[in-house]
Design an enzyme around this catalytic site. Structure first.
Site, PDB file in Angstrom:
ATOM      1  N   TYR A 101       0.873  -1.168   0.000  1.00  0.00           N
ATOM      2  CA  TYR A 101       0.000   0.000   0.000  1.00  0.00           C
ATOM      3  C   TYR A 101       0.907   1.214   0.000  1.00  0.00           C
ATOM      4  CZ  TYR A 101      -3.636  -3.208   1.737  1.00  0.00           C
ATOM      5  OH  TYR A 101      -4.509  -4.242   1.909  1.00  0.00           O
ATOM      6  N   CYS A 104       1.742   2.582   3.608  1.00  0.00           N
ATOM      7  CA  CYS A 104       2.027   1.710   4.752  1.00  0.00           C
ATOM      8  C   CYS A 104       3.425   1.892   5.316  1.00  0.00           C
ATOM      9  CB  CYS A 104       1.844   0.267   4.316  1.00  0.00           C
ATOM     10  SG  CYS A 104       2.489  -0.915   5.486  1.00  0.00           S
ATOM     11  N   PHE A 106       5.155  -0.137   7.260  1.00  0.00           N
ATOM     12  CA  PHE A 106       5.942  -1.368   7.245  1.00  0.00           C
ATOM     13  C   PHE A 106       6.471  -1.658   5.847  1.00  0.00           C
ATOM     14  CE2 PHE A 106       3.312  -1.724  11.011  1.00  0.00           C
ATOM     15  CZ  PHE A 106       4.245  -2.113  11.956  1.00  0.00           C
ATOM     16  N   CYS A 107       5.706  -1.321   4.836  1.00  0.00           N
ATOM     17  CA  CYS A 107       6.209  -1.441   3.468  1.00  0.00           C
ATOM     18  C   CYS A 107       7.366  -0.467   3.264  1.00  0.00           C
ATOM     19  CB  CYS A 107       5.105  -1.143   2.473  1.00  0.00           C
ATOM     20  SG  CYS A 107       3.736  -2.299   2.542  1.00  0.00           S
TER      21      CYS A 107
END
Length: 323
Positions: A101, A104, A106-107
């Site tokens: 995404y 995001c 964490f990405c």
């Protein structure tokens, strides 16, 4: 009716965005995550510069502000040090694709690691409502990184796997200090971000204005997400604030940031003269908010600016390849 259902789906996605992150990361380390099904992916969809969440099946609504903003909005006015080339001679994948995404955190951790090590990668933006881009996968969360046909999930686990591939002759991972602060990122830092980013109605709209301009949305989904999503996250952030026992959003955020700066103990990076995995994780999570009001306030009211500026120079330009 479709718009109502779309907004309902988005609302459910928003409400659960941070709840499963720490549990997912812990489960992954115990080997409990489901295996991602191997399958071919039709790469006809456009790519975007962005990112996704640690085992999140929902939209992680922290916008990425890496592109399209004037240089005067950087954290520090000091010149960034030149990026030092990282050795990836032993790890040159033919094809690396990150399913993510755009917003995001964490990405963004994964992307910061890839950028730092100059590992070329493509990005496939996942529609947070129907997730059609990962229909091929049994694992319905992001990030998913596919490297030469091998599927990796969970940001911390992905980074561990990549580190071992890049350093096959030195497979020992992070030190105890690194492990401590990487856990701190997943279990604490991310939880103080959302209540700050959506603290006020205007800040929520500021965030969603970028998200809806860069995310994988149709026109109707974009309108629903921008206004409905901003309103929903404004109220959800209040619930997250209560859940994590936060009384003052900004104070909690500043305290977390100052805690990190104290951990540096005067060093350029936690890793010393060069960033380690903890530095990269903190930077990756904070990078999406750098041009938001919360990010501007952070720099004005904490001591993180110099470290962040050094990290920008160390990580350098994105190594993303446009599809």
């Amino acid at each position: 009716m479709r718009r109502v259902k779309g907004l309902a789906a988005l609302g459910r996605a928003i409400a659960g965005e941070f709840a499963g992150a720490a549990r997912t990361s812990a489960a992954a380390r115990r080997g409990l995550l489901p295996q991602v099904a191997a399958a071919t992916f039709n790469s006809r969809l456009p790519s975007f510069a962005g990112r996704s969440s640690d085992g999140f099946s929902q939209l992680t609504l922290i916008p990425s502000m890496n592109h399209g903003f004037p240089a005067t909005m950087c954290f520090s006015s000091a010149a960034s040090p030149a990026k030092e080339p990282q050795s990836s001679d032993k790890f040159l994948p033919k094809d690396a694709v990150l399913y993510q995404y755009e917003a995001c955190p964490f990405c963004n951790k994964v992307k910061a690691f890839l950028d730092f090590h100059n590992v070329p990668y493509k990005v496939v933006e996942v529609n947070p409502i129907n997730k059609k881009e990962i229909k091929w996968s049994d694992y319905k969360k992001v990030p998913i990184l596919k490297v030469d046909g091998e599927n990796m999930v969970d940001s911390s686990v992905i980074i561990d796997n990549l580190y071992q591939k890049i350093n096959p002759d030195n497979p020992a991972l992070d030190s105890e200090e690194e492990k401590k602060w990487r856990r701190w990122v997943d279990n604490h830092l991310v939880h103080v971000l959302s209540p700050n980013i959506y603290r006020t109605a205007s800040e929520a709209l500021e965030s969603f204005d970028y998200i809806t301009s860069h995310g994988n949305f149709s026109f109707s989904e974009r309108i629903i997400a921008k206004y409905g999503g901003a309103a929903a996250m404004y109220f959800v952030s209040k619930k997250l604030k209560k859940r994590h026992n936060i009384t003052d959003e900004r104070a909690a955020f500043y305290e977390a940031v100052e805690t990190w700066v104290d951990a540096l103990k005067g060093r350029q990076f936690l890793g010393g003269s060069s960033p380690n995995l903890a530095d990269i994780s903190v930077f990756g999570v904070l990078r999406p908010i750098r041009h938001l009001q919360s990010g501007r306030d952070m720099v004005s009211n904490t001591r993180i600016g110099e470290w962040y500026n050094r990290m920008e120079g160390a990580v350098g330009e994105s190594s993303r390849i446009k599809a």
